[in-house]
Design an enzyme around this catalytic site. Structure first.
Site, PDB file in Angstrom:
ATOM      1  N   ASP A   1      62.918  62.281  79.684  1.00 11.95           N
ATOM      2  CA  ASP A   1      62.732  63.701  79.443  1.00 11.95           C
ATOM      3  C   ASP A   1      63.294  64.439  80.661  1.00 11.95           C
ATOM      4  O   ASP A   1      63.577  63.819  81.689  1.00 11.95           O
ATOM      5  CB  ASP A   1      61.218  63.940  79.293  1.00 11.95           C
ATOM      6  CG  ASP A   1      60.857  65.399  79.289  1.00 11.95           C
ATOM      7  OD1 ASP A   1      61.389  66.127  78.444  1.00 11.95           O
ATOM      8  OD2 ASP A   1      60.049  65.824  80.147  1.00 11.95           O
TER       9      ASP A   1
ATOM     10  N   ASP B   1      62.563  68.432  81.780  1.00 10.05           N
ATOM     11  CA  ASP B   1      61.672  69.382  82.447  1.00 10.05           C
ATOM     12  C   ASP B   1      60.335  68.744  82.791  1.00 10.05           C
ATOM     13  O   ASP B   1      59.660  68.182  81.927  1.00 10.05           O
ATOM     14  CB  ASP B   1      61.424  70.603  81.540  1.00 10.05           C
ATOM     15  CG  ASP B   1      62.659  71.466  81.396  1.00 10.05           C
ATOM     16  OD1 ASP B   1      63.183  71.908  82.427  1.00 10.05           O
ATOM     17  OD2 ASP B   1      63.112  71.668  80.257  1.00 10.05           O
TER      18      ASP B   1
ATOM     19  N   GLU C   1      50.504  73.671  73.937  1.00 12.69           N
ATOM     20  CA  GLU C   1      51.332  72.462  74.099  1.00 12.69           C
ATOM     21  C   GLU C   1      50.568  71.354  74.805  1.00 12.69           C
ATOM     22  O   GLU C   1      50.656  70.190  74.424  1.00 12.69           O
ATOM     23  CB  GLU C   1      52.608  72.806  74.895  1.00 12.69           C
ATOM     24  CG  GLU C   1      53.546  71.620  75.053  1.00 12.69           C
ATOM     25  CD  GLU C   1      54.674  71.845  76.068  1.00 12.69           C
ATOM     26  OE1 GLU C   1      54.665  72.861  76.793  1.00 12.69           O
ATOM     27  OE2 GLU C   1      55.559  70.985  76.126  1.00 12.69           O
TER      28      GLU C   1
ATOM     29  N   SER D   1      66.000  66.275  76.086  1.00 15.17           N
ATOM     30  CA  SER D   1      65.244  67.452  76.514  1.00 15.17           C
ATOM     31  C   SER D   1      65.096  68.519  75.439  1.00 15.17           C
ATOM     32  O   SER D   1      66.058  68.878  74.762  1.00 15.17           O
ATOM     33  CB  SER D   1      65.937  68.077  77.728  1.00 15.17           C
ATOM     34  OG  SER D   1      65.341  69.313  78.049  1.00 15.17           O
ATOM     35  N   ALA D   2      63.889  69.039  75.346  1.00 18.70           N
ATOM     36  CA  ALA D   2      63.638  70.177  74.462  1.00 18.70           C
ATOM     37  C   ALA D   2      63.957  71.491  75.173  1.00 18.70           C
ATOM     38  O   ALA D   2      63.718  72.569  74.659  1.00 18.70           O
ATOM     39  CB  ALA D   2      62.175  70.170  74.013  1.00 18.70           C
TER      40      ALA D   2
ATOM     41  N   LYS E   1      60.766  64.969  68.934  1.00 15.82           N
ATOM     42  CA  LYS E   1      61.815  64.158  69.570  1.00 15.82           C
ATOM     43  C   LYS E   1      62.143  62.906  68.759  1.00 15.82           C
ATOM     44  O   LYS E   1      63.247  62.383  68.858  1.00 15.82           O
ATOM     45  CB  LYS E   1      61.429  63.827  71.017  1.00 15.82           C
ATOM     46  CG  LYS E   1      61.505  65.062  71.923  1.00 15.82           C
ATOM     47  CD  LYS E   1      61.411  64.729  73.392  1.00 15.82           C
ATOM     48  CE  LYS E   1      61.681  65.993  74.229  1.00 15.82           C
ATOM     49  NZ  LYS E   1      61.643  65.717  75.681  1.00 15.82           N
TER      50      LYS E   1
ATOM     51  N   ASP F   1      56.716  63.457  80.464  1.00 21.86           N
ATOM     52  CA  ASP F   1      55.510  64.119  80.975  1.00 21.86           C
ATOM     53  C   ASP F   1      54.640  64.629  79.842  1.00 21.86           C
ATOM     54  O   ASP F   1      53.570  65.191  80.072  1.00 21.86           O
ATOM     55  CB  ASP F   1      55.857  65.292  81.908  1.00 21.86           C
ATOM     56  CG  ASP F   1      56.325  66.502  81.138  1.00 21.86           C
ATOM     57  OD1 ASP F   1      57.387  66.422  80.511  1.00 21.86           O
ATOM     58  OD2 ASP F   1      55.615  67.529  81.138  1.00 21.86           O
TER      59      ASP F   1
HETATM   60  O1  C5P Z   1      62.909  68.767  78.955  1.00 21.79           O
HETATM   61  P1  C5P Z   1      61.638  69.003  78.171  1.00 21.79           P
HETATM   62  O2  C5P Z   1      61.687  68.362  76.816  1.00 21.79           O
HETATM   63  O3  C5P Z   1      60.432  68.666  78.954  1.00 21.79           O
HETATM   64  O4  C5P Z   1      61.615  70.607  77.952  1.00 21.79           O
HETATM   65  C1  C5P Z   1      60.602  71.252  77.278  1.00 21.79           C
HETATM   66  C2  C5P Z   1      59.607  71.926  78.178  1.00 21.79           C
HETATM   67  O5  C5P Z   1      59.992  73.278  78.397  1.00 21.79           O
HETATM   68  C3  C5P Z   1      58.270  71.989  77.495  1.00 21.79           C
HETATM   69  O6  C5P Z   1      57.369  71.064  78.047  1.00 21.79           O
HETATM   70  C4  C5P Z   1      57.775  73.430  77.635  1.00 21.79           C
HETATM   71  O7  C5P Z   1      56.572  73.553  78.360  1.00 21.79           O
HETATM   72  C5  C5P Z   1      58.874  74.134  78.369  1.00 21.79           C
HETATM   73  N1  C5P Z   1      59.248  75.378  77.689  1.00 21.79           N
HETATM   74  C6  C5P Z   1      59.331  76.537  78.415  1.00 21.79           C
HETATM   75  N2  C5P Z   1      59.692  77.711  77.796  1.00 21.79           N
HETATM   76  C7  C5P Z   1      59.968  77.727  76.483  1.00 21.79           C
HETATM   77  C8  C5P Z   1      59.904  76.550  75.729  1.00 21.79           C
HETATM   78  C9  C5P Z   1      59.534  75.384  76.375  1.00 21.79           C
HETATM   79  O8  C5P Z   1      59.085  76.520  79.637  1.00 21.79           O
HETATM   80  N3  C5P Z   1      60.311  78.863  75.913  1.00 21.79           N
HETATM   81 MG    MG Z   2      58.990  67.650  79.968  1.00 17.85          MG
END
Ligand code: C5P
Ligand code: MG
Length: 297
Positions: A49, A51, A96, A164-165, A213, A238
């Protein structure tokens, strides 16, 4: 035999003995590490992952921005948009990470969060040529030891899939500016779609959020030829949703999962220990993944 392994891991991977390292079944971890070591670098792939896994959660008591939050810069969005995105974060982030709700319950709410934020970003007509500057001005920060991690995998020609999301364009810029966007790095993420003048008009493909995912893994990762024929997986995440990132790996043999528990530690400890093989509590470094990698490759 288990006693000898225990001793081996203790002396060869002293990082695993730190009190911030939690394991439900230490012997299983040791067996998996030894099986991976026997199979070697040629059989290994790393799926991570981004973030809050490859990036730090906090630095000097301040939260480090996610790829979405790096976009919170006047070069890209106005004050009104900043306020709206922050309000959405305050509403949806607690959902979340809420240990009392199931992934099924969270799923539609995550779609709602990501969709709303992406719509707001599109309204701002973000310019592609401003992204690099926004990343430079941000306090984005990879975990301590990131360079050893990325460089070691590149040297050993072990593919690293970053799943990554977050926002792919921003993610790429972060690793580029840290000089670790090596040829073995593959990325699955939400990519921006710019029009001919370089203005954001949409996001490409199927939306990826924290809890879908698995679908992304089945549709994208399964097709990446560089990942084929590597049945051993080191998975880093994480979020409990990150555990499905390896679902696209066909005929996998050994999977070792490492979870960073950054936030809501007491509330989530039990579920993390029950879900990840190794749990790292408030550890802002790559020390444990690096030690495991050094041992198995
Ligand atoms: O890379 P990763 O999959 O961890 O990215 C997703 C993270 O980004 C989520 O854990 C979420 O808390 C964060 N996020 C954010 N702002 C958004 C959407 C997701 O900070 N608008
Ligand atoms: Mg993450």
């Amino acid at each position: 035999v288990l006693a000898i392994w225990h001793q081996l891991t203790k002396t060869e991977i002293p990082e695993l003995a730190k009190c911030s390292v939690l394991m439900r079944e230490r012997s299983r971890v040791e067996e998996t590490i030894h099986a991976m070591q026997r199979a070697g670098a040629g059989n290994l792939q790393v799926i991570s992952d981004f973030d809050m896994t490859l990036t730090r959660f906090a630095h000097n008591g301040k939260r480090v921005p996610t790829t979405h939050n790096i976009l919170d810069n006047r070069l890209l969005i106005n004050e009104d948009c900043t306020k709206k995105i922050r309000a959405l974060l305050n509403t949806y982030y607690p959902i979340e990470i809420d240990p009392s709700r199931s992934a099924e319950e969270k799923l539609p709410l995550m779609v709602e969060w990501w969709t709303k934020v992406h719509e707001l970003l599109i309204e701002q007509r973000i310019r592609k040529d401003m992204l690099a500057q926004a990343v430079k001005e941000s306090s984005a920060m990879l975990r301590d030891g990131y360079k050893v991690f990325f460089d070691h995998l590149a040297e050993q020609r072990i593919p690293l899939l970053i799943f990554s999301a977050g926002v792919g364009d921003v993610l790429e810029e972060v690793i580029q500016q840290n000089h670790v966007f090596h040829p073995n790095v593959h990325i699955i993420s939400n990519y921006m779609d710019f029009d001919q003048t370089g203005v954001l008009r949409a996001f490409k493909g199927q939306l990826i959020h924290t809890f879908n995912k698995r679908e992304g893994a089945l549709s994208h990762a399964a097709g990446l030829t560089e990942l084929q024929g590597r049945p051993n997986v080191l998975l880093l995440g994480d979020s409990l949703g990150d555990l499905t990132m390896a679902d696209g790996v066909s005929e996998h043999e050994n999977i070792l999962t490492i979870g960073f528990l950054n936030d809501q530690v007491e509330e989530r400890k039990e579920s993390y220990i029950n879900s990840f093989d190794i749990v790292l509590v408030k550890d802002e470094t790559m020390d444990v993944p690096n030690a495991v990698l050094r041992h198995i490759t």
